[in-house]
Every structure is written in C-alpha cells, then in structure tokens.
Design an enzyme around this catalytic site. Structure first.
Site, PDB file in Angstrom:
ATOM      1  N   LYS A  24       0.865  -1.190   0.000  1.00 23.07           N
ATOM      2  CA  LYS A  24       0.000   0.000   0.000  1.00 23.07           C
ATOM      3  C   LYS A  24       0.898   1.236   0.000  1.00 23.07           C
ATOM      4  O   LYS A  24       1.955   1.240   0.651  1.00 23.07           O
ATOM      5  CB  LYS A  24      -0.871  -0.037   1.255  1.00 23.07           C
ATOM      6  CG  LYS A  24      -1.840   1.139   1.400  1.00 23.07           C
ATOM      7  CD  LYS A  24      -2.752   0.929   2.604  1.00 23.07           C
ATOM      8  CE  LYS A  24      -3.722   2.090   2.786  1.00 23.07           C
ATOM      9  NZ  LYS A  24      -4.627   1.869   3.933  1.00 23.07           N
ATOM     10  N   SER A  45      -9.623   2.510   3.514  1.00 22.45           N
ATOM     11  CA  SER A  45      -8.735   3.251   2.659  1.00 22.45           C
ATOM     12  C   SER A  45      -7.854   2.346   1.786  1.00 22.45           C
ATOM     13  O   SER A  45      -7.233   2.823   0.847  1.00 22.45           O
ATOM     14  CB  SER A  45      -7.852   4.186   3.472  1.00 22.45           C
ATOM     15  OG  SER A  45      -7.019   3.457   4.316  1.00 22.45           O
ATOM     16  N   SER A  98      -9.905   0.001   7.657  1.00 24.85           N
ATOM     17  CA  SER A  98      -9.374   0.147   6.301  1.00 24.85           C
ATOM     18  C   SER A  98      -8.737  -1.068   5.668  1.00 24.85           C
ATOM     19  O   SER A  98      -8.372  -1.010   4.499  1.00 24.85           O
ATOM     20  CB  SER A  98      -8.362   1.306   6.266  1.00 24.85           C
ATOM     21  OG  SER A  98      -9.045   2.518   6.477  1.00 24.85           O
TER      22      SER A  98
END
Lengths: 95, 484, 487
Positions: B76, B151, B175
């Site tokens: 990420k 997210s 998330s």
C-alpha cells in the site's frame, strides 16, 4: 454545538490551511455534521472513568544514550523543495 | 497463474514448476492490461520487480531461499519504500521519494519478496471508499460502478482482480477489513503493536496498524509471519515472540465459543448481508462451534469517539506537511504564512482538510474536555466491553460492513454517511484488538465479509477459524467475471 | 508610590547527552548545518520517537538535587504550533505529569542573607532548530531565512520557578545557583554563549504591600547573567513608568538585545496561540520504581552547597572565598587540584585574583585557561618555599600564561631565584651602607618615628643591585640589624 463560518476560519488559521471562499460554506456545513455526530458522546456516562490514551497497558522502553545516526544530509536534501548552503529555505521570518 | 495463492506460489517456486521471473512477468503484464480499468496501482515498479525476481531465482538455485523468496506482492502506498515514490494517495507527497524503508518493507525484503508496485488508497488513509485519492478512485473489480472500500481500496481491488497474490495494507478504523469485505478477499488487522509502524505514514497513531491482505486466511498467516516483528524504533511496538501463524490453522473448531454481539445485527444492516453472515455462522456451528449472544453495550459510541480521536491525532500528525523539507510546496510563497496556507490548502484534499479542522477543534481550548477527553473515556468503556465479552467467548463474529459495495458518489456530500460504513470495525481499533474479514457470500453479485474479532494476540486462533471456514466453503475462491 | 517587583524564571537547560532526546543523532556543538539531523529530527513521514534514558537520569538527578518529588509515572504531550524551526509543527514536551515536581533552590545574597526559591516543577522537552536570518538567500526576489535543524531534538530540562524573586540580584543569584547545580551534576556543560542555558524572565510590578499580582511580561532567551540583570532593570523601569503615566501593562513576550541594550515586544509568536496540548500517542507512559531512583540518589556527585561547606572545613577558607570557588564545578575542580599541589589559601587568592582577572579580560572560561591547575600549584609551591618572591611570582605567572612552560623551568631559565643566602644578603647590605654615607647619617640623626620610612631608600638600592631577587624579608632584617648597630 453549533459551529459557524467564523469558527472555521479561526481553525483554518490555527491549522494553516487556506480555504477558498467558494468552499468555506460547504466546509462549515460538513464539519457541523461531523460535530453533530460526535456530540452523541455527551450522552455517555463517563463519571470516574480514566481517559485511555493508548490501547495497550505497556510502558515506555528507554533507549541507551548512543549516537547511531550518521550524516545523511545529501540524501535528505536531495528531496527538499528549497535548500542552499545546507540550510532549508523559507520566506524570511521576522520575529 | 494469477489465481494461485501465496502458498501455492511458494510451493510452485520450491518445486521448480515455475520461476519467479515467470510469475512476476505474468502479473506485470496483467497489471498493464487490466489495471487501467481499476486504477488499483499508483506506481508499478516493473524494472525493479523483474531484477528482483531474477536475483531471487538465482538465490533459490543456490539453496538459500527465505520464506517469500521470489514471491510477488504489492505494498500500500502508505509504506515508505527507499528510492520509490511514496504518495500516501496525496498531492502533498506526489513527489516524495523517501531515502528509507518502512520496517514492513524491510521485513518483506529480508524474506525475499518481489515488489510489483504501490497500491492506491484514500488520501492519508482517510476514507472508506478510495474516492479521495489524488490519483483517482479505484474501481471495484466485482462492479466497476462501485467502490472497492477504503482506505486500502487499491490493495483489495488488486487482489480481487488477481493482479497480485498478496498486498500489505493498513487499518485505522476498518481500512483493511472493510475493503476486504467489499472486494471478496481476506484481510487481517493485527493487535495494536504487533506490527511495526516505523516508516508507515501516520494517520492516527494510537489506532493505525499494518496488516496483510490476500485471498486466503492461510496466505494472511504466511504474510503475518513475515510482517510481524518487535521493532525498537517504534515505541508502541510490543516485545513479544512472533509465533508461526500457520502452525494452528488446522485445529478443529469443536468447542469454539463464538460471541455474536446483538448490537451488530440491528438497524442499518443490509438484509442480504445479514443473511450471508448468519449462514456463515451456521457453518461454524456445523464444525462444532457454539454461538453465544453477547452485548457490547457501548457500541453506538464507537463511531463518535473515533471521529474525535482519529482526527485529533491526525491534525497533529499532518502538521509536518508544510513544504519546507519534502513534498509539495506552493509556488512563490510571499511570506511564511503564505507558504503554510497555500502549501497545505493546495496539497491536501477536502476530506483530509475536514478531518484536520475537526481534530483541531476537538483539541482546542475550551473543547478539549468535552470532546477529546470524553472520547478517551468512552474508549476505555468500549475496551472494557470487549474484555468482559472475552471472559466468556473465544472469538467474536459478525458482519464486517453494513452493506456490500455502494456506487460511486452514493455517500455524496454526507461525510457522516461515509463514516457509518465503519460502524462494525471501528471499536476494534479503539480497543487495539485484532480483527479480520473473510468472504462469506454474495449479494447482487457483490461480496459480503464475515468479521472475526479476537482477543489480544489471538491472531493464530482467528486465522484457524477463518481457515477452517475456507476449507469447507469456497466464497474466497469466487472471482469477478472475466478475471479468472 | 513604592513599587515591588515580582520575578519568576523559566530556565531551559540543554542536557549534555551524546544523542538527542528522541533520536540517535549527535548533539555535538558546531557541526555543519543539518549534518546532525536524522530522519526523525527532520520529521520525515513515518518516523517515530524513542526516548533517551540518560535524559531521564539527568532530570532525576536534578530533581533529587533540589529536593523535589520524582514522578514514578510521567508522560509526554504534544504542544502544537507552526514555526520553521519546529519540524513536526509540534514540540514533544511534558505538561500534566512532568518528571520532576515541587522542589526548592537555596540562594545566598551579597549581604549574607539566604532565601529559598520554590521550584514549581521541571520537565523534559525537545529543543527546536535554528533560524539564520543573516546571509543573502533569495528566491524570486524574496528574502529567505535559512533553517538548520541540528539542534532540533536536543534534550532540554525546563525548570519553572514560582514568582518568588523580588529583584535582579535574587534572580541572578538563583540563575547562578542553577548553573552551579547543573554543572556540578555534570548534566549540562554550562556554556552560556553556546546556548546551553537560556532564561525567560517573567516580570510584573505591584504597589508595595499589595498581594495581588500585576500583569506580567515575559522576556525570552536571555543567555547571560549580565543581560538578565540589565533586562530586568529595563523592564521594571518601563512597567513602572507606564503605570505611573496612566497606562496598563499588556501581557506580552519581549526580546532583549544585549548589544543595543534595548527590548521590544515580539511581533509574530503568540497571537493567543492555542497549543492544543494532548498526550503524545507515539510515546507510552514512562515508569520508574523506587530502586531505580534510589540508585541514582546514591550516585549523585557532590552538590555546590556541600562542596562549599567542605571547602570551609577542609581548606579553612572564608565563607566568601568558599562561595566563590565552590559554585562553578570547573572552578572548584581547578581549585582543588591547585590546592593539593601547594597551599589552599594562596591558591584561592591567585584563582580569585590574578587568574580570574586574566580570564575575564580575555573572555575565557577556566576550562580554556592557558595556565593549568597543576602549573599554578607548581608556582605557588615555589612561592611558599621561598624560592621566589611574590613579585617574581607575577613574572612567572605571566610567562606561564604566555606558554613558556612550568614554573620551575621559567625560574631556571630567567634566573628568578630569590637570593636568600645570608652571606650574599649581608654583602648587599654592607655595600649599600658603604655607598650611601649621607643617607646613613640622615638615618642616624632622625627621630625614631621617622626611621622606618627611610629604610625604603636602602631597600630600593638593594633590590636594584640584586635585580629584585633579594629576599625582601631577609633584606629588611639584616638592614635593620646593621643600621641599628651604627646608631
């Protein structure tokens, strides 16, 4: 808790974030919505409850006083927006 | 090849069925072809990945292969990667190339992993739909008119589209778990302090945790083995031995006591989601587990408490972004105040600005007691709910999110509606407990996630419960049409 | 109208640790800009603080030295504000649970009176970097300021006093005592010109007899005792004038310029700055048990008051002398070394007199004295054993100061040995008597009372003839004997 445009402007100054006129009304409204959400906390009975700043019960580990970092100025300043003579440049500050 | 799990890839590389270069090239091609539709990657590090794959193949040949040697994964874009742009989904860091690695990145490098690239995310990890990224929204491979969740939307979508077999992610209020649920993949948020936060760009320091996302619980266990470590550079890192998370995957579940919080099955829960979750729970009963109704009475306060604490911490964590030492700087600032105001006004997106202002408000003189202090008191009450529950049950289960993936723009200009997406996941972060999501059904061909919450450091038990479910069902193997 | 001044001090003490409070970067003074600012000090994304144990040990030592409570559990807060020398835009500091609680510092004033100044608390925090306004940095025609973050993250103890001081003398005595304590403990190098200790002075005035406090102003960042004294005097005068002219003192932060001897209100800083303190989530509570603290107490070095008492007893010094020599740890050490090799009283006189004057004139600290304690001891030993006279001693001292080596070497090279040989002295006296018949006659015919003064001529001649090396005491004795024999 009602929040108004003047409050948002003060917060924006405190947080150093420029909000343009067009969006200030919108921002005020959406923040008021969020604050309405968090106001639900007021109904909770928290008498005698100690605030919890960390989710863990652990205590702080301390580090021995030894120099472990070497000079990496070149690497760090290669990604800096404005440097000269090894110094970071900002618009002149008057005290 | 792209359907292989991490476990299968490791086995295949070990047996010589294929090489790292082969699988890495395959995935890179696939990303090139398909990702324009999903936008799950911000940066693809193709050259470095191939070089790394070649080196891994040589290393394996010499008989010296660590666990993830030559195995491709993605990070990420919140984890600092030395020499590779790390944007955190924001214009503010669009040009930020860190000269250091996050510990999570280092751990995977030491384990020999090949990095395909950096995945897309909500800006500064603030969001539940991946609609706030500076690099554009991520599309849900199950339905490109729908959000992937956030997210960690990029990691989840890349997994669902079979562009990567594993991806790192972070979870502050859900998330990892919520996008895993919306994209039909498996994701785990470990106990707070289990995985180092060094080099992981901070959103809310007392809530953030890094964790694995993959297509199976077994894969998550493998990833967690590599990710978890005690890190002296992170004061909140817990010094506790990392067990082999794959060791107990096959323990039978008979006697397992599963708590079902009544508060997680009330108003706001999509009926299709509820049905899928209840059917999943029946499967657990079939395997010998007992369902126990429990109550987490302060559940309704979790979202309000979170939206004080997280923005408050974020407002301080994001103050460093000022155009002085790195990142975006506005053009031609005329004085210091102008430098700050315009750099931050131009560099941050609307949701980030909103949360910073809310955070500043909750900490400001006159409001600190009513908001911040109050929220931290409520936090302790929420934690106590779980402590009480775990006295009688082994794990807690319920839905991960209130409904399957929603359409872009559906939560419109109503931030609170978006915040309620995390209503079942947020309490876990406030308490610092581990939580995970695994696929348990489809509603209108959109995935539904089952959430498992464990007691502190019970990741092994949770992965065991998830793995046993995945042996008996195949929801985790379902693939969006055309992506098999 | 009789006015009373009320003064409180906030003192920032830079701890002499090797590394910073939250990172492993070096704290050494004088490095090239930004060569001692690591990723943590630069507030790079994803970096995290880990506290330095020595900083806490130093703080605990300080707390024990001022009889203060030591917090068994303390924590850090974030103090939020924007300034380019503060990279995270928050300072990690301690607010609700500082490591050191209430204590006291005892001071002695010139008239011998004593006073105990209460300490409200002392806490640990990180220092900021430095802004360099000089220089000609420019971008697109806009003047720029350069930021050096080497200092960012240096550990500080902030010591906050109660407003117990009533004049500049008390404030300076307090500041000096603090300086003495922290240098004696070895936790700070005490180098004021390098910024190791900085004082913020809170000043207010009120009518004598009143017990409500007037509005106070804060004068920040004073780094010398002299500046503090002057700044206090200036501000007290300003406030009194203002009030007597019908005005009101505004609460504000002021800066004093020691060169221009003028002060002004700061422009930018706190337009009602809301610091939004909250507990730092990256740092956990810091816990110490009784054993840990006791072990530190056992290992405390000698403190200034104890040292002063010991000097009085061990070396027979007067209280005044003992105070002068025991305050600064470096001076105390110098004195002890010098005294060990020679004579305590003489060493005390030479240090407080000639050495001190020379150091002041050249703006040097005793650590930079060209004459070492051993060298001084060597010279004093020769003075004491009569090898040289005190006049010669001054010459020897000068020569040592100029790097000509040790006392013995200089005495030898320059032939400065006193002539003490009785035969030689007798010969000198005989000579001068023989060559000065007129003066001898005058002496013989003078009144008893006038005679001692007349010896000066003869002594002068003898000194000239002996190039100053005749032992003055012996000369006097022999001269008197011989002259009186002629009466």
């Amino acid at each position: 808790m009602t929040i108004e445009r003047a409050d948002i402007e003060k917060l924006a100054e405190l947080a150093r974030i420029e909000l343009n006129d067009a969006t200030i009304t919108e921002t005020t409204r959406s923040i008021a919505d969020v604050l309405a959400l968090v106001d639900q906390l007021q109904a909770a009975n928290t008498e005698g409850v100690t605030p919890m700043a960390h989710p863990t019960d652990a205590i702080q580990r301390l580090r021995p006083d030894v120099v472990t970092e070497t000079n990496q100025r070149e690497a760090f300043q290669a990604i800096a927006p404005a440097v000269e003579g090894g110094l970071y440049l900002v618009p002149k500050v008057i005290d | 090849m792209h359907n292989k799990t991490l476990a299968e890839i490791i086995a295949g590389l070990n047996s010589g069925a294929f090489s790292s270069v082969e699988i890495t090239s395959h995935l890179l091609n696939r990303i090139r072809q398909l990702d324009p539709q999903y936008n799950s990657f911000i940066t693809v590090t193709a050259e470095a990945a191939l070089a790394s794959a070649e080196a891994a193949d040589r290393q394996r040949a010499s008989g010296n292969a660590p666990l993830f040697c030559g195995v491709p994964i993605a990070h990420k874009d919140i984890f600092c990667t030395n020499g590779v742009r790390t944007s955190c989904g924001s214009k503010m860091l669009n040009n930020f190339v860190p000269p250091y690695d996050a510990t999570v990145v280092e751990n995977f490098a030491r384990a020999g992993a090949v990095i395909l690239g950096k995945t897309n995310m909500d800006e500064f990890a603030m969001g539940s739909s991946n609609e706030t990224s500076y690099y554009g929204p991520v599309k849900n491979p199950w339905n490109i008119h729908c959000v992937p969740g956030g997210s960690s939307g990029g990691s989840a979508a890349a997994l669902a589209a079979r562009l990567t077999p594993g991806a790192t992610a972070t979870d502050t209020g859900g998330s990892i778990r919520q996008p895993a649920a919306l994209c039909g993949v498996t994701g785990l948020k470990p106990t707070y302090g289990r995985v180092s936060r060094w080099g992981m760009i901070a959103f809310a320091s007392s809530l953030d945790q890094a964790g694995p996302m993959a297509r199976t619980a077994e894969d998550c266990a493998l990833m967690l083995n590599a990710m978890a470590s005690f890190d002296p550079k992170d004061s909140t890192s817990i010094d506790r031995e990392v067990p082999d998370y794959t060791a107990d995957l096959n323990q039978p579940l008979s006697g397992l006591k599963i708590g079902i919080p009544k508060e997680y099955f009330g108003e706001g829960l999509n009926p299709g989601t509820e049905q899928a979750v209840r059917e999943a729970l029946t499967e657990y009963e079939k395997q010998g587990a007992t369902l126990v109704e429990i109550s987490l009475p302060h559940s309704h306060l979790a979202v309000p408490a979170y939206y004080v604490i997280a923005p408050a911490e974020a407002s301080a964590n994001l103050s460093r972004f000022d155009g002085v030492r790195y990142g975006y700087r506005c053009e031609d600032p005329k004085d210091l105040r102008d430098l700050y105001m315009r750099t931050r006004g131009e560099g941050f997106g609307d949701e980030v600005k909103r949360r910073i202002l809310v955070g500043a408000y909750c900490l400001s003189a006159g409001y600190y007691d009513a908001y911040y202090r109050k929220a931290q008191q409520v936090r302790r009450l929420i934690k106590q709910d779980f402590v009480d529950a775990f006295a009688t049950v082994d794990v807690i289960m319920g839905p991960t999110s209130p409904s399957p993936a929603f359409a872009f723009g559906a939560k419109g200009d109503d931030p609170v509606a978006m915040y309620l997406e995390d209503v079942y996941t947020i309490a876990t972060n406030l308490a610092g407990l581990p939580g995970m999501s695994l696929p348990c059904g489809l509603v209108d061909n959109k995935p539904v996630g089952l959430q498992i919450i464990g007691d502190y450091f019970d990741e092994g038990l949770m992965l065991n419960a998830a793995h046993q479910f995945q042996r008996a069902t195949n929801w985790h193997q379902r693939t969006p049409e055309g992506l098999e | 109208m009789q006015w009373e001044t009320v003064i409180g001090l906030e003192v920032h003490v830079q701890l002499a640790t090797q590394s910073k409070i939250f990172s492993g970067a070096s704290t050494a003074f004088g490095a090239e800009p930004n060569t001692q600012a690591c990723a943590i000090d630069l507030a790079m994304p994803g970096t995290l603080p880990v506290p330095n144990e020595q900083a806490f040990r130093d703080a605990i030592m300080f707390g024990l030295a001022i009889d203060a409570d030591i917090a068994r559990t303390s924590m850090f807060e974030r103090k939020n504000y924007f300034y380019p020398d503060l990279p995270k835009a928050y300072q990690t500091t301690q607010l609700e649970k500082p490591i050191v609680g209430r204590g006291h510092v005892d001071i002695e004033l010139a008239d011998g009176s004593k006073k105990s100044i209460r300490i409200h608390h002392a806490h640990l925090e990180e220092d900021a970097g430095k802004s360099l306004h000089e220089g000609s940095f420019e971008i697109h025609g806009h003047g720029m300021t350069g930021i050096d973050l080497n200092r960012a993250g240096t550990p500080l103890i902030e010591i906050v006093s109660e407003p117990d001081m009533r004049n500049a003398e008390e404030a300076v005595a307090f500041a000096r005592k603090l300086h003495s304590i922290v240098t004696s403990l070895g936790i700070c190098d005490g180098n004021m010109s390098q910024g190791s200790m900085r004082f913020d002075v809170n000043i207010s005035v009120r009518p004598k007899g009143s017990d409500t406090l007037g509005t106070r102003t804060e004068t920040k960042n004073l780094n010398s005792f002299k500046f503090m004294e002057d700044a206090i005097a200036l501000e007290v005068e300003r406030q009194i004038d203002l009030i007597e002219d019908g005005g009101k003192v505004i609460q504000e932060t002021r800066l004093y310029n020691g060169d221009t001897k003028q002060a002004r209100a700061m422009r930018s800083k706190e337009e009602a700055n809301d610091y939004r303190y909250f507990p730092c989530p990256d740092l956990l509570p810091i816990v110490f048990d009784d054993d840990y603290i006791e072990q530190i107490r056992q290992s405390l070095p000698e403190l200034p008051d104890a040292r002063r008492d010991r000097f009085i007893e061990q070396y027979g010094l007067s209280r005044y002398d003992a105070n002068s020599l025991s305050g600064d740890a470096a001076i105390a050490q110098f004195f002890q070394t010098a005294a060990a090799g020679s004579d305590a009283k003489l060493a005390a006189n030479w240090i407080m007199g000639e050495l001190s004057a020379r150091l002041n004139a050249e703006d040097r600290d005793i650590q930079d004295s060209p004459v070492s304690a051993e060298q001084l001891a060597g010279m004093i030993a020769r003075l004491k054993d009569g090898t040289i006279s005190s006049k010669m001693a001054k010459q020897v001292f000068d020569a040592m100061w100029n790097g000509e080596g040790d006392a013995d070497g200089i005495i030898e090279a320059r032939g400065l040995k006193q002539v003490s040989d009785s035969g030689a002295i007798e010969a000198l006296v005989d000579d001068v008597i023989a060559n000065s018949p007129q003066q001898v006659d005058n002496y013989r015919n003078a009144d008893d009372a006038k005679r001692p003064k007349m010896l000066g001529y003869f002594v002068g001649q003898i000194m000239k003839a002996s190039k100053g090396q005749a032992n003055p005491q012996q000369v006097n004795d022999v001269l008197l004997e011989k002259l009186n024999a002629l009466l």
